[in-house]
Design a protein around this motif. Sequence first.
Motif, PDB file in Angstrom:
ATOM      1  N   LYS A 118       0.820  -1.214   0.000  1.00 34.16           N
ATOM      2  CA  LYS A 118       0.000   0.000   0.000  1.00 34.16           C
ATOM      3  C   LYS A 118       0.856   1.267   0.000  1.00 34.16           C
ATOM      4  O   LYS A 118       0.331   2.371   0.081  1.00 34.16           O
ATOM      5  N   GLY A 119       2.164   1.096  -0.098  1.00 33.44           N
ATOM      6  CA  GLY A 119       3.065   2.247  -0.071  1.00 33.44           C
ATOM      7  C   GLY A 119       2.954   3.110  -1.311  1.00 33.44           C
ATOM      8  O   GLY A 119       2.480   2.675  -2.365  1.00 33.44           O
ATOM      9  N   THR A 120       3.407   4.325  -1.183  1.00 36.79           N
ATOM     10  CA  THR A 120       3.395   5.304  -2.270  1.00 36.79           C
ATOM     11  C   THR A 120       4.321   4.851  -3.404  1.00 36.79           C
ATOM     12  O   THR A 120       5.455   4.461  -3.155  1.00 36.79           O
ATOM     13  N   CYS A 164      17.296   0.689  -3.099  1.00 38.63           N
ATOM     14  CA  CYS A 164      15.946   1.063  -2.695  1.00 38.63           C
ATOM     15  C   CYS A 164      14.939   0.858  -3.825  1.00 38.63           C
ATOM     16  O   CYS A 164      15.273   0.979  -5.011  1.00 38.63           O
ATOM     17  N   TYR A 165      13.714   0.605  -3.451  1.00 43.70           N
ATOM     18  CA  TYR A 165      12.609   0.503  -4.416  1.00 43.70           C
ATOM     19  C   TYR A 165      12.508   1.793  -5.235  1.00 43.70           C
ATOM     20  O   TYR A 165      12.164   1.766  -6.414  1.00 43.70           O
ATOM     21  N   CYS A 171      11.012   9.285  -7.779  1.00 43.29           N
ATOM     22  CA  CYS A 171      10.950  10.411  -6.840  1.00 43.29           C
ATOM     23  C   CYS A 171      10.364   9.911  -5.521  1.00 43.29           C
ATOM     24  O   CYS A 171       9.163   9.791  -5.377  1.00 43.29           O
ATOM     25  N   CYS A 172      11.259   9.609  -4.579  1.00 39.90           N
ATOM     26  CA  CYS A 172      10.810   9.250  -3.238  1.00 39.90           C
ATOM     27  C   CYS A 172      10.411  10.537  -2.520  1.00 39.90           C
ATOM     28  O   CYS A 172      10.438  11.617  -3.113  1.00 39.90           O
ATOM     29  N   HIS A 173      10.104  10.441  -1.242  1.00 36.24           N
ATOM     30  CA  HIS A 173       9.644  11.622  -0.500  1.00 36.24           C
ATOM     31  C   HIS A 173      10.641  12.778  -0.532  1.00 36.24           C
ATOM     32  O   HIS A 173      10.252  13.933  -0.407  1.00 36.24           O
ATOM     33  N   CYS A 228       7.921   7.380   6.303  1.00 34.66           N
ATOM     34  CA  CYS A 228       8.164   5.936   6.452  1.00 34.66           C
ATOM     35  C   CYS A 228       6.854   5.149   6.484  1.00 34.66           C
ATOM     36  O   CYS A 228       6.795   4.026   5.976  1.00 34.66           O
ATOM     37  N   ASP A 229       5.827   5.712   7.080  1.00 35.91           N
ATOM     38  CA  ASP A 229       4.531   5.020   7.139  1.00 35.91           C
ATOM     39  C   ASP A 229       3.959   4.765   5.743  1.00 35.91           C
ATOM     40  O   ASP A 229       3.220   3.806   5.542  1.00 35.91           O
ATOM     41  N   LYS A 230       4.297   5.625   4.775  1.00 39.94           N
ATOM     42  CA  LYS A 230       3.770   5.499   3.411  1.00 39.94           C
ATOM     43  C   LYS A 230       4.768   4.874   2.431  1.00 39.94           C
ATOM     44  O   LYS A 230       4.472   4.766   1.249  1.00 39.94           O
ATOM     45  N   CYS A 231       5.922   4.467   2.924  1.00 34.89           N
ATOM     46  CA  CYS A 231       7.002   4.003   2.047  1.00 34.89           C
ATOM     47  C   CYS A 231       6.891   2.518   1.716  1.00 34.89           C
ATOM     48  O   CYS A 231       6.606   1.693   2.587  1.00 34.89           O
ATOM     49  N   LYS A 232       7.157   2.167   0.484  1.00 33.20           N
ATOM     50  CA  LYS A 232       7.172   0.772   0.044  1.00 33.20           C
ATOM     51  C   LYS A 232       8.243  -0.035   0.780  1.00 33.20           C
ATOM     52  O   LYS A 232       8.122  -1.231   0.936  1.00 33.20           O
TER      53      LYS A 232
END
Length: 173
Positions: free
Chosen positions: A9-11, A72-73, A78-80, A156-160
């Motif tokens: 469910k991650g971004t 990293c995934y 574009c990560c956070h 981190c809560d939204k990270c794959k």
Amino acid sequence: MEEQKLFNKGTEESSKFYAIFENFLFVLLIVIGYIGMSPIKYKGIPYISIIFAIFVIIMLVFVLRKHLCTKCYYYDKCCHCGWGKLSSLLFKKDTGNQELGGKLAGLTWGVLMGLPILVMIIIVLIKKATLIEELIFFIPFLILVMINGFLHKIDCDKCKMRFICPGSASKKE
């Protein structure tokens, strides 16, 4: 990277605006830390501030991008904070050591956030600046440290990668 360990469910990708905003906060944190430590000088040169800035920039832009972001995934995405894109411009995929990166990240963020606090307190104690003069930098620095910690948890809560990232502030379950 094991796909089943990814947070489904991650971004997928963060907005460029958010990445720019977060990097602005990082730069502001570094600048305020630099200025707040600058009363300690040798022959007019704020050597602690200069060493601090060089260390933090090298670690954040190069060393940690190599050891964390290449595995990293979000590599080439574009990560956070946009560092997955930066990493792909600088290094080939899977060329870093994530375990080493995790250890170096702790050191880097400890220096970035802890050293200015310690040095600003010392500056007041050795009377290189008054308490009021130093509070002008100390309070905004502390506020930015708290904002950084808050945003880190939210990101981190939204990270794959929340289940497998060595620097994740989210629960691993």
